[in-house]
Design an enzyme around this catalytic site. Structure first.
Site, PDB file in Angstrom:
ATOM      1  N   GLU A 228      -4.077   6.237  -2.357  1.00 23.27           N
ATOM      2  CA  GLU A 228      -4.770   6.894  -3.457  1.00 23.27           C
ATOM      3  C   GLU A 228      -5.661   5.848  -4.138  1.00 23.27           C
ATOM      4  O   GLU A 228      -5.169   4.787  -4.518  1.00 23.27           O
ATOM      5  CB  GLU A 228      -3.770   7.438  -4.467  1.00 23.27           C
ATOM      6  CG  GLU A 228      -2.889   8.539  -3.956  1.00 23.27           C
ATOM      7  CD  GLU A 228      -1.906   9.002  -5.020  1.00 23.27           C
ATOM      8  OE1 GLU A 228      -2.355   9.563  -6.043  1.00 23.27           O
ATOM      9  OE2 GLU A 228      -0.708   8.785  -4.839  1.00 23.27           O
TER      10      GLU A 228
ATOM     11  N   LYS B 204       1.851   1.067 -11.118  1.00 24.85           N
ATOM     12  CA  LYS B 204       0.462   0.969 -11.578  1.00 24.85           C
ATOM     13  C   LYS B 204       0.389   1.057 -13.100  1.00 24.85           C
ATOM     14  O   LYS B 204      -0.414   0.361 -13.724  1.00 24.85           O
ATOM     15  CB  LYS B 204      -0.373   2.079 -10.933  1.00 24.85           C
ATOM     16  CG  LYS B 204      -0.561   1.885  -9.431  1.00 24.85           C
ATOM     17  CD  LYS B 204      -1.210   3.093  -8.770  1.00 24.85           C
ATOM     18  CE  LYS B 204      -1.309   2.912  -7.272  1.00 24.85           C
ATOM     19  NZ  LYS B 204      -1.819   4.107  -6.580  1.00 24.85           N
TER      20      LYS B 204
ATOM     21  N   ARG C  21      10.769   1.204   2.403  1.00 20.19           N
ATOM     22  CA  ARG C  21       9.759   0.505   1.600  1.00 20.19           C
ATOM     23  C   ARG C  21      10.070  -0.978   1.523  1.00 20.19           C
ATOM     24  O   ARG C  21      11.216  -1.399   1.667  1.00 20.19           O
ATOM     25  CB  ARG C  21       9.746   1.049   0.167  1.00 20.19           C
ATOM     26  CG  ARG C  21       9.323   2.476   0.024  1.00 20.19           C
ATOM     27  CD  ARG C  21       9.323   2.870  -1.431  1.00 20.19           C
ATOM     28  NE  ARG C  21       8.381   2.063  -2.204  1.00 20.19           N
ATOM     29  CZ  ARG C  21       7.620   2.543  -3.172  1.00 20.19           C
ATOM     30  NH1 ARG C  21       7.690   3.808  -3.499  1.00 20.19           N
ATOM     31  NH2 ARG C  21       6.795   1.775  -3.819  1.00 20.19           N
TER      32      ARG C  21
END
Length: 825
Positions: free
Chosen positions: A264, A499, A489
């Site tokens: 994204e 973020k 992950r």
């Protein structure tokens, strides 16, 4: 700075977790964490506050609360009971349980559950040996290349194999050692042979330092040859409900592997993304296929051009070139048409339910009964008309959405009539004001994978539950269905990757921008001088499995250090200089010292530096009082200067009357010392010689340490700012470095330019456009003898003519030297 005191609400929450069996420390950490509400809900549902578990079991339940949020209440409680009765006692068992329950429709088959989670697993020694031998036979090519040198990595990969993953690690190690001894002989003999080989090879020039020439045991390709990635299906192996779709797919792909990296564009990539890049681009490259860089740009509210630019730069910096650069927005019209088709099939409907009403339909905060929307049985024609009105801008954000008609009784939340389209009313960076409605990730991602004929949709394990909705939508629309496969992950100890939290650090000035070298964004690691090849090697060394991994920062730093050890020249850098005068040498004394730029790599060449009557040494290399444990310069001591023929001996020193700091040391150059004399200590130095522009003054040397004091600051919730390390940045002004630094600057920049030219030539040969250079001054890397590894910072200012010496140097610490037992001597 200690973590802030708990608020009264958090104190109550911590007390609750202690009653449930957690230790005081774990209870407080959990109360501060962002998963505290989910944890409390699960603990209460399981009545752990009245029937507590042991702390270790409580930690496993916390894992269920954190990683199993996509599961139903019944599924989570089933896992908790398995923890309570002792069937699940390890973290990897809980991970397997969450994965099993996410793919299971009630009622649960306990035997299948136990088998999938390794419950009651037993194995005889003979059977274990048989499985180990079978594994080595299957992976004979890779194992034979590395021999005993690759034992640690091979035994680690064995634990990821389905046939061996529940074996006791010590028993597995013992069986593997026995099998290796049968195959390669005794370990000690192999070590001796390797040492002899290394001794012979050390006299020969080293090979290129590119990732392509790494030893087989350290090659990034290892993660595709072994473990989870080696067991993925072949192109065409993902079955389709409509056979014609696979024929069309194979006709388009020619049987090649096609992957995609779909970030994204709403923030900067971080260290965790390096694994996704390496897996997706690397898997395609290993199988001679292609990987798209696809921007998932369906939320114009959060997207900025700088994110698009930096994502592409990061991919190229890590050594990959996209097959094509695409955008989800390329398909807005096609996605809209398919949404209309879904409505016509009776599998989607428009709804004016509020966000709160939708949440309540899904059980709400209290996880109550689920029920259908009042709009679910709306006539198809009405939904089509209202969807067209959404597109025409007749609704404001939140007034109308398009929902998929899935299965509200499913145990999987991604099947509870999730939203396909919403009204945002924001202009898009590529389509302008053409659209005011935008598809969601859940609607867009699988269809874009289908449009691009992706053979392997590789994503992280938090999307396991989403796989059901992914496949449902492809089947509902009768389009080609890629297979989604999930891997664990990568999270680095001490790193913040949220973020929102990163943005707060930047905006409030706790760090100096997104590329502050204390962060673990890729732009920050690049500026710090971390070699991209070291990052890829690090990811490869971890292997790829279905388990999330929190990796120690020291392991990452050791990989970086190992890479730099053999790829960087060595220079003398004096961080805190003290002037030393060799009183018995004449004022015009001069000796040219030739020293290797790397003691183990003659191909790096040599440097000629001046040695004169006045030199500078580091303040840490001198003490005003001698002691038995200090073997550097002190009263009564004799020390060697690196690469200088004779040692020096202390005579006297001068101090600043105001501060008491040592300002000048008088020594003698021991020209008459006996041949073969070896001083107890050696120190580095830089000479003072105006004729040779020595020393070179460094404007700033920036020394970095961990930004946060704890290993997992992300678990502290919004209290993570209280965990900041006030000593994470120290700036040293006035350091001195030898003039050979200019040779290193020129040669490093020249090599970077040569790589660009090679890429241009390759592109011309292939008839393609050459990717632009993404390297900066950080390609100038060196080891400061006895200090650390450094690179040039972007704030450095070099003279325009690269052939000349000169400019303003700013250095960044990349990594410290390996700690050793003799430090201080």
């Amino acid at each position: 700075m200690a973590p802030a005191a708990l608020s009264p609400e958090m104190e109550e929450l911590a007390a609750f977790f202690q009653r449930a069996g957690l230790s005081e420390q774990r209870a407080k950490e959990t109360a501060r964490s962002k998963t505290a509400p989910a944890a409390r809900s699960l603990f209460e549902a399981a009545r752990l506050d009245t029937s507590p578990l042991e702390d270790k079991q409580g930690a496993l339940v916390l894992q269920v609360a954190k990683d199993g949020q996509a599961l139903s209440d019944e599924a989570r409680l089933y896992i908790v009971e398995a923890v309570r009765d002792g069937r699940l006692s390890k973290s990897d068992q809980v991970t397997a349980a969450i994965k099993f329950m996410g793919a299971t429709v009630p009622p649960v088959d306990q035997a299948a559950f136990d088998e999938a989670c390794g419950v009651g697993f037993t194995i005889t020694p003979d059977e274990l040996d048989r499985r180990v031998h079978a594994y080595l036979t299957t992976h004979d090519a890779e194992v034979s290349k590395t021999g005993w040198g690759g034992f640690s990595k091979t035994s680690g990969l064995m634990r990821q194999d389905d046939s061996l993953k529940w074996v006791n690690p010590l028993e597995l190690k013992a069986s593997a050692e026995k099998a290796f001894e049968e195959k390669f002989g005794k370990k000690e003999d192999a070590k001796k042979a390797q040492a002899e080989k290394a001794k012979k090879e050390s006299k020969a020039p080293k090979a290129s330092t590119s990732t392509a020439s790494l030893p087989a045991a350290e090659s990034p390709d290892d993660m595709f040859k072994q473990g989870w990635l080696s067991r993925l299906h072949r192109p065409g192996g993902n079955e389709q409900p409509i056979a014609e779709r696979m024929k069309e797919h194979l006709a388009w792909t020619g049987g090649k592997v096609f992957t995609r990296f779909p970030p994204e564009p709403n923030g900067f990539l971080h260290i965790g993304h390096s694994k996704a890049i390496a897996v997706n681009f690397g898997y395609a490259k290993f199988h001679k296929g292609h990987c798209y860089l696809r921007y998932d740009d369906t939320n114009p509210e959060a997207e900025e051009q700088i994110y698009f630019d930096k994502i592409l730069e990061n991919v190229r910096w890590l050594g990959y070139e996209p097959y094509q650069i695409t955008h989800s927005s390329d398909h807005f019209q096609e996605l809209y048409d398919l949404a209309c088709l879904l409505i016509k099939k009776g599998l989607a409907y428009t709804s004016d339910d509020s966000a709160e009403e939708i949440a309540n339909q899904r059980g709400g905060k209290d996880h109550g009964p689920r029920y259908e929307s009042k709009d679910r049985k709306k006539p198809i024609e009405q939904s089509l008309a209202e969807f067209a009105d959404m597109k025409a801008g007749k609704y404001k954000p939140g007034e109308m959405v398009l929902r998929m008609k899935q299965d509200m009784q499913s145990s999987n939340p991604t099947m509870w009539d999730i939203i396909a389209y919403r009204v945002l009313g924001k202009p898009h960076h590529r389509t302008g004001t053409q659209w005011c409605i935008y598809p969601t990730y859940d609607f867009t991602h699988c269809l874009c994978d289908s449009f691009e004929n992706i053979t392997h949709s590789l994503c992280t394990v938090e999307f396991i539950a989403a796989r059901t909705a992914y496949e449902w939508l492809c089947d509902a629309l009768e389009v080609y269905k890629p297979r989604q496969s999930e891997y664990g992950r990568l999270t680095l100890e001490g790193a913040i990757t949220s973020k929102r939290k990163l943005l707060k650090l930047v905006k409030e000035g706790h760090v100096n921008g997104w590329d502050d070298p204390r962060l673990h964004t890729l732009v920050a690691l690049k500026r710090r001088g971390v070699p991209p090849a070291a990052i890829i090697t690090f990811v490869s060394s971890l292997g790829v499995s279905t388990q999330n991994s929190l990796v120690q920062l020291s392991r990452f730093e050791q990989t970086v250090r190992s890479h730099l050890e053999m790829t960087t020249p060595r220079l003398n850098l004096i961080l805190r200089p003290i002037r030393v005068t060799l009183e018995n040498l004449p004022a015009d004394f001069f000796l040219e010292v030739e020293k290797p730029l790397h003691p183990k790599d003659p191909s790096m060449g040599t440097a000629r530096v001046p040695f004169t009557r006045e030199v500078f040494i580091d303040a840490d290399d001198f003490r005003t009082e001698a002691s038995k444990d200090f073997f550097r310069l002190a009263p009564g001591a004799t020390v060697g200067l690196l690469n200088v023929p004779k040692p020096i001996s202390y005579v006297s020193h001068e101090t600043d009357p105001a501060t008491g700091a040592v300002t000048h040391i008088i020594c003698r150059y021991d020209e008459d010392v006996k041949e073969g004399f070896k001083p107890k200590g050696w120190i580095h130095w830089v000479a003072s010689s105006a004729a040779h522009n020595s020393p070179v003054k460094v404007k700033e040397t920036r020394l970095f340490s961990r930004l946060f004091k704890s290993d997992n600051p992300g678990a502290l919730g919004d209290a993570y700012l209280d965990d900041l390390n006030p000593e994470s940045l120290k700036v040293v002004e006035g350091a001195l470095i030898e003039p050979a630094v200019w040779d290193v600057v020129r040669s490093s920049l020249k090599r970077a330019n040569e790589v660009v030219e090679l890429r241009k030539a390759e592109a011309a040969k292939n008839g393609t456009e050459a990717p632009p250079s993404v390297d900066g001054l950080e390609v100038v890397r060196f080891q400061a003898n006895r200090v650390a590894y450094f690179c040039l910072d972007a704030d450095s200012k070099l003279v325009e003519d690269g052939a000349k010496d000169g400019g303003e140097l700013v250095l960044n610490l990349i990594a410290s030297l390996k700690e050793d037992k003799g430090k201080g001597r």
